[in-house]
Design an enzyme around this catalytic site. Structure first.
Site, PDB file in Angstrom:
ATOM      1  N   ARG A  39       0.822  -1.187   0.000  1.00 30.10           N
ATOM      2  CA  ARG A  39       0.000   0.000   0.000  1.00 30.10           C
ATOM      3  C   ARG A  39       0.865   1.249   0.000  1.00 30.10           C
ATOM      4  O   ARG A  39       0.406   2.337  -0.265  1.00 30.10           O
ATOM      5  CB  ARG A  39      -0.880  -0.031   1.247  1.00 30.10           C
ATOM      6  CG  ARG A  39      -2.173   0.623   1.029  1.00 30.10           C
ATOM      7  CD  ARG A  39      -3.028   0.523   2.250  1.00 30.10           C
ATOM      8  NE  ARG A  39      -3.442  -0.821   2.583  1.00 30.10           N
ATOM      9  CZ  ARG A  39      -3.458  -1.301   3.816  1.00 30.10           C
ATOM     10  NH1 ARG A  39      -3.046  -0.569   4.817  1.00 30.10           N
ATOM     11  NH2 ARG A  39      -3.873  -2.519   4.057  1.00 30.10           N
ATOM     12  N   TYR A  40       2.128   1.081   0.367  1.00 27.40           N
ATOM     13  CA  TYR A  40       3.076   2.187   0.350  1.00 27.40           C
ATOM     14  C   TYR A  40       4.210   1.789  -0.588  1.00 27.40           C
ATOM     15  O   TYR A  40       4.554   0.611  -0.684  1.00 27.40           O
ATOM     16  CB  TYR A  40       3.665   2.398   1.747  1.00 27.40           C
ATOM     17  CG  TYR A  40       2.667   2.749   2.821  1.00 27.40           C
ATOM     18  CD1 TYR A  40       2.060   3.993   2.861  1.00 27.40           C
ATOM     19  CD2 TYR A  40       2.361   1.825   3.826  1.00 27.40           C
ATOM     20  CE1 TYR A  40       1.172   4.319   3.873  1.00 27.40           C
ATOM     21  CE2 TYR A  40       1.477   2.150   4.835  1.00 27.40           C
ATOM     22  CZ  TYR A  40       0.884   3.395   4.865  1.00 27.40           C
ATOM     23  OH  TYR A  40       0.012   3.713   5.863  1.00 27.40           O
ATOM     24  N   CYS A  50      -3.284 -18.551  13.790  1.00 31.83           N
ATOM     25  CA  CYS A  50      -2.789 -17.830  14.965  1.00 31.83           C
ATOM     26  C   CYS A  50      -2.750 -18.791  16.140  1.00 31.83           C
ATOM     27  O   CYS A  50      -3.320 -19.871  16.082  1.00 31.83           O
ATOM     28  CB  CYS A  50      -3.722 -16.665  15.298  1.00 31.83           C
ATOM     29  SG  CYS A  50      -3.582 -15.297  14.143  1.00 31.83           S
ATOM     30  N   ARG A  53       7.203  -0.132   1.444  1.00 36.30           N
ATOM     31  CA  ARG A  53       6.950  -1.187   2.416  1.00 36.30           C
ATOM     32  C   ARG A  53       5.979  -2.215   1.849  1.00 36.30           C
ATOM     33  O   ARG A  53       5.047  -1.837   1.145  1.00 36.30           O
ATOM     34  CB  ARG A  53       6.291  -0.594   3.675  1.00 36.30           C
ATOM     35  CG  ARG A  53       7.244   0.098   4.601  1.00 36.30           C
ATOM     36  CD  ARG A  53       6.515   1.126   5.457  1.00 36.30           C
ATOM     37  NE  ARG A  53       6.265   2.331   4.692  1.00 36.30           N
ATOM     38  CZ  ARG A  53       5.516   3.350   5.107  1.00 36.30           C
ATOM     39  NH1 ARG A  53       4.934   3.318   6.270  1.00 36.30           N
ATOM     40  NH2 ARG A  53       5.345   4.410   4.333  1.00 36.30           N
ATOM     41  N   ASP A  56     -10.925  -1.507  13.084  1.00 39.17           N
ATOM     42  CA  ASP A  56     -11.233  -1.488  11.649  1.00 39.17           C
ATOM     43  C   ASP A  56     -12.709  -1.753  11.360  1.00 39.17           C
ATOM     44  O   ASP A  56     -13.471  -2.155  12.231  1.00 39.17           O
ATOM     45  CB  ASP A  56     -10.387  -2.544  10.918  1.00 39.17           C
ATOM     46  CG  ASP A  56      -8.961  -2.064  10.702  1.00 39.17           C
ATOM     47  OD1 ASP A  56      -8.757  -0.847  10.588  1.00 39.17           O
ATOM     48  OD2 ASP A  56      -8.059  -2.927  10.648  1.00 39.17           O
ATOM     49  N   ASP A 104      -6.646   2.991  10.053  1.00 41.79           N
ATOM     50  CA  ASP A 104      -6.223   2.383   8.799  1.00 41.79           C
ATOM     51  C   ASP A 104      -7.383   2.626   7.830  1.00 41.79           C
ATOM     52  O   ASP A 104      -8.471   2.075   8.022  1.00 41.79           O
ATOM     53  CB  ASP A 104      -5.949   0.880   9.003  1.00 41.79           C
ATOM     54  CG  ASP A 104      -4.794   0.407   8.134  1.00 41.79           C
ATOM     55  OD1 ASP A 104      -4.501   1.074   7.134  1.00 41.79           O
ATOM     56  OD2 ASP A 104      -4.195  -0.634   8.479  1.00 41.79           O
ATOM     57  N   CYS A 140     -10.509  -9.519  15.218  1.00 44.65           N
ATOM     58  CA  CYS A 140      -9.558  -9.696  14.108  1.00 44.65           C
ATOM     59  C   CYS A 140      -9.972  -8.893  12.874  1.00 44.65           C
ATOM     60  O   CYS A 140     -11.104  -8.971  12.419  1.00 44.65           O
ATOM     61  CB  CYS A 140      -9.464 -11.174  13.723  1.00 44.65           C
ATOM     62  SG  CYS A 140      -8.257 -11.464  12.409  1.00 44.65           S
ATOM     63  N   LYS A 168      -2.539   4.448   6.493  1.00 42.09           N
ATOM     64  CA  LYS A 168      -2.834   4.873   7.865  1.00 42.09           C
ATOM     65  C   LYS A 168      -2.806   6.397   7.963  1.00 42.09           C
ATOM     66  O   LYS A 168      -1.989   7.049   7.324  1.00 42.09           O
ATOM     67  CB  LYS A 168      -1.795   4.296   8.821  1.00 42.09           C
ATOM     68  CG  LYS A 168      -1.835   2.770   8.892  1.00 42.09           C
ATOM     69  CD  LYS A 168      -0.741   2.261   9.814  1.00 42.09           C
ATOM     70  CE  LYS A 168      -0.654   0.753   9.854  1.00 42.09           C
ATOM     71  NZ  LYS A 168      -0.332   0.075   8.597  1.00 42.09           N
ATOM     72  N   CYS A 188      -8.511 -13.677  17.973  1.00 37.52           N
ATOM     73  CA  CYS A 188      -9.086 -12.482  18.579  1.00 37.52           C
ATOM     74  C   CYS A 188     -10.450 -12.217  17.944  1.00 37.52           C
ATOM     75  O   CYS A 188     -10.572 -12.215  16.722  1.00 37.52           O
ATOM     76  CB  CYS A 188      -8.213 -11.269  18.308  1.00 37.52           C
ATOM     77  SG  CYS A 188      -6.494 -11.505  18.749  1.00 37.52           S
ATOM     78  N   ARG A 201      -8.585  -9.318   9.896  1.00 34.48           N
ATOM     79  CA  ARG A 201      -8.579 -10.220   8.737  1.00 34.48           C
ATOM     80  C   ARG A 201      -9.466 -11.427   8.993  1.00 34.48           C
ATOM     81  O   ARG A 201      -9.183 -12.522   8.540  1.00 34.48           O
ATOM     82  CB  ARG A 201      -7.154 -10.689   8.432  1.00 34.48           C
ATOM     83  CG  ARG A 201      -6.296  -9.599   7.882  1.00 34.48           C
ATOM     84  CD  ARG A 201      -5.033 -10.057   7.167  1.00 34.48           C
ATOM     85  NE  ARG A 201      -4.251  -8.865   6.923  1.00 34.48           N
ATOM     86  CZ  ARG A 201      -3.239  -8.468   7.693  1.00 34.48           C
ATOM     87  NH1 ARG A 201      -2.828  -9.203   8.690  1.00 34.48           N
ATOM     88  NH2 ARG A 201      -2.635  -7.339   7.437  1.00 34.48           N
TER      89      ARG A 201
HETATM   90  C1  LIG Z   1       0.619  -0.812   8.483  1.00 32.57           C
HETATM   91  C2  LIG Z   1       1.135  -1.201   7.179  1.00 32.57           C
HETATM   92  C3  LIG Z   1       2.468  -0.989   6.840  1.00 32.57           C
HETATM   93  C4  LIG Z   1       3.469  -0.396   7.807  1.00 32.57           C
HETATM   94  O1  LIG Z   1       3.206   0.902   8.129  1.00 32.57           O
HETATM   95  P1  LIG Z   1       4.150   1.645   9.175  1.00 32.57           P
HETATM   96  O2  LIG Z   1       3.439   2.932   9.422  1.00 32.57           O
HETATM   97  O3  LIG Z   1       5.481   1.803   8.518  1.00 32.57           O
HETATM   98  O4  LIG Z   1       4.242   0.773  10.379  1.00 32.57           O
HETATM   99  C5  LIG Z   1       2.885  -1.356   5.592  1.00 32.57           C
HETATM  100  N1  LIG Z   1       2.051  -1.919   4.698  1.00 32.57           N
HETATM  101  C6  LIG Z   1       0.755  -2.141   4.985  1.00 32.57           C
HETATM  102  C7  LIG Z   1      -0.102  -2.763   3.964  1.00 32.57           C
HETATM  103  C8  LIG Z   1       0.259  -1.801   6.240  1.00 32.57           C
HETATM  104  O5  LIG Z   1      -1.021  -2.054   6.536  1.00 32.57           O
END
Ligand SMILES: *Cc1c(COP(=O)(O)O)cnc(C)c1O
Length: 356
Positions: free
Chosen positions: A100-101, A113, A104, A281, A318, A120, A325, A117, A122
């Protein structure tokens, strides 16, 4: 017998999955019994004997019970509920990868798990029986990360990666570490909370070979900070692994500044840094756990500066549809003019400060 219960595999094979088993440990209300029976086909219940031992025997509002025991409210579809609240299906460039970023990526390595929870996020996929990433899926996921040099940070999550055998987890971590542009590996796990005996020397000795590896765990309530859980966190920290924590703000469980203050201060003492406090969520069936966003902001306001910044996480939502986020907080800027700001301190006193 006592020693056997300290083995993580014993804990997993002896998980509590029925109302009958649970009623040997705590006094279930008739509603809880009916809710368990009706919800089992919907989202599974499985509780480690260790985590069940933290339950209050008589109080159905016990925060441990509320996180683990199905309730009728889960069958309600709330007005804003979404089947895929985080847009994970859409942002899925390779099997088991969510990106999503730009820098990362999330790598989901199992859908199992140690315990499930009720809140959850997911829950649409977690707990299904065919669960661990196949060799072919892993190969494709790694090939995607390999050909995407922008990815510097890989979050290994699930499910719970620490449910895997150490050797199987090592294969995954080693393969990710072998990708040159991956700088940081993070592992998301709730094992320190629900199966702390899993954190042993064998595991930490394996992880430390692949540094820098960070671990992010998920404590929601100070009752979870037992000597066993604290030992698990300290063992990770002793292996040079920075440990963070994400808490989900849950109505009736921890939506209270004093409870969270106790939790966050306790985490810092165990060398765990509170990282995120998440708004619950929009997954289907958990609307009864959601708190108003205003309440989250109010809690952040009362925590900020009244305790060390190390003990105060970021309050985050989120966003749906893969928006990522967004962090929210109390607005301390009372007015903003060209040359001067008026700022409010944590006690509500006002201060002038040059804008430039
Ligand atoms: C939360 C998340 C991250 C990590 O985000 P940070 O703010 O760097 O902790 C990366 N990818 C996805 C899809 C996420 O949901």
């Amino acid at each position: 017998m006592a020693e056997e219960k300290e083995s993580w595999k014993w804990q997993l094979t002896h998980r509590i999955t029925t109302a009958d088993e649970l009623s040997k440990l705590i006094n279930l209300t008739p509603e809880e019994k009916a809710d368990i029976a009706e919800n089992l086909g919907f989202f599974r219940m499985a509780i480690t004997p260790y985590y069940a031992s933290l339950m209050d025997k008589d109080d159905p509002l016990c925060p441990i019970r509320m996180q683990m025991i199905p309730s009728a409210a889960e069958r309600v579809r709330g007005e804003f509920d979404l089947d895929d609240p985080l847009g994970e299906i859409k942002y899925n460039p390779a099997p088991n990868v969510v990106r999503r970023y730009p820098d990362r990526a999330l790598l989901l390595v199992t859908m199992q798990c140690s315990a499930y929870c009720r809140h959850c996020t997911r829950r649409r996929v977690v707990g299904s029986t065919d669960c661990t990433i196949t060799k072919e899926e892993l190969r494709q996921a790694l090939a995607y990360i390999e050909r995407t040099p922008e990815i510097r940070d890989v979050l290994i999550s699930g499910g719970d990666p620490f449910i895997l055998e150490t050797g199987a987890l090592e294969e995954i971590i080693a393969a990710v570490r072998a990708i040159k542009h991956v700088e940081i590996i993070r592992i998301g796990t709730r094992v320190p909370v629900m199966l702390p005996m899993r954190i042993d020397r064998e595991l930490t000795d394996m992880i430390r070979k692949y540094h820098p590896v960070w671990v992010n765990t998920h404590f929601n309530h100070p009752k979870e900070l037992t000597p066993e859980a604290i030992r698990a966190c300290e063992e990770l920290a002793d292996a040079g692994i920075p440990v963070g924590n994400q808490t989900v703000l849950l109505k009736g469980i921890n939506d209270d500044a004093e409870i969270l203050k106790k939790l966050f201060l306790g985490l810092v003492k165990a060398r765990v840094r509170p990282y995120y406090l998440f708004q619950c969520d929009l997954s289907v069936g958990i609307s009864h756990f959601r708190t108003p966003v205003e309440k989250g902001i109010e809690i952040m306001h009362s925590l900020t500066s009244s305790i060390s910044g190390y003990a105060v996480p970021k309050y985050a939502i989120d966003l749906p549809a893969g928006g990522g986020k967004v962090t929210l907080g109390y607005n301390y800027v009372v007015s903003k003019e060209e040359k001067e700001l008026v700022l409010e301190n944590y006690l509500g006193k006002l201060y002038r400060y040059p804008a430039r």
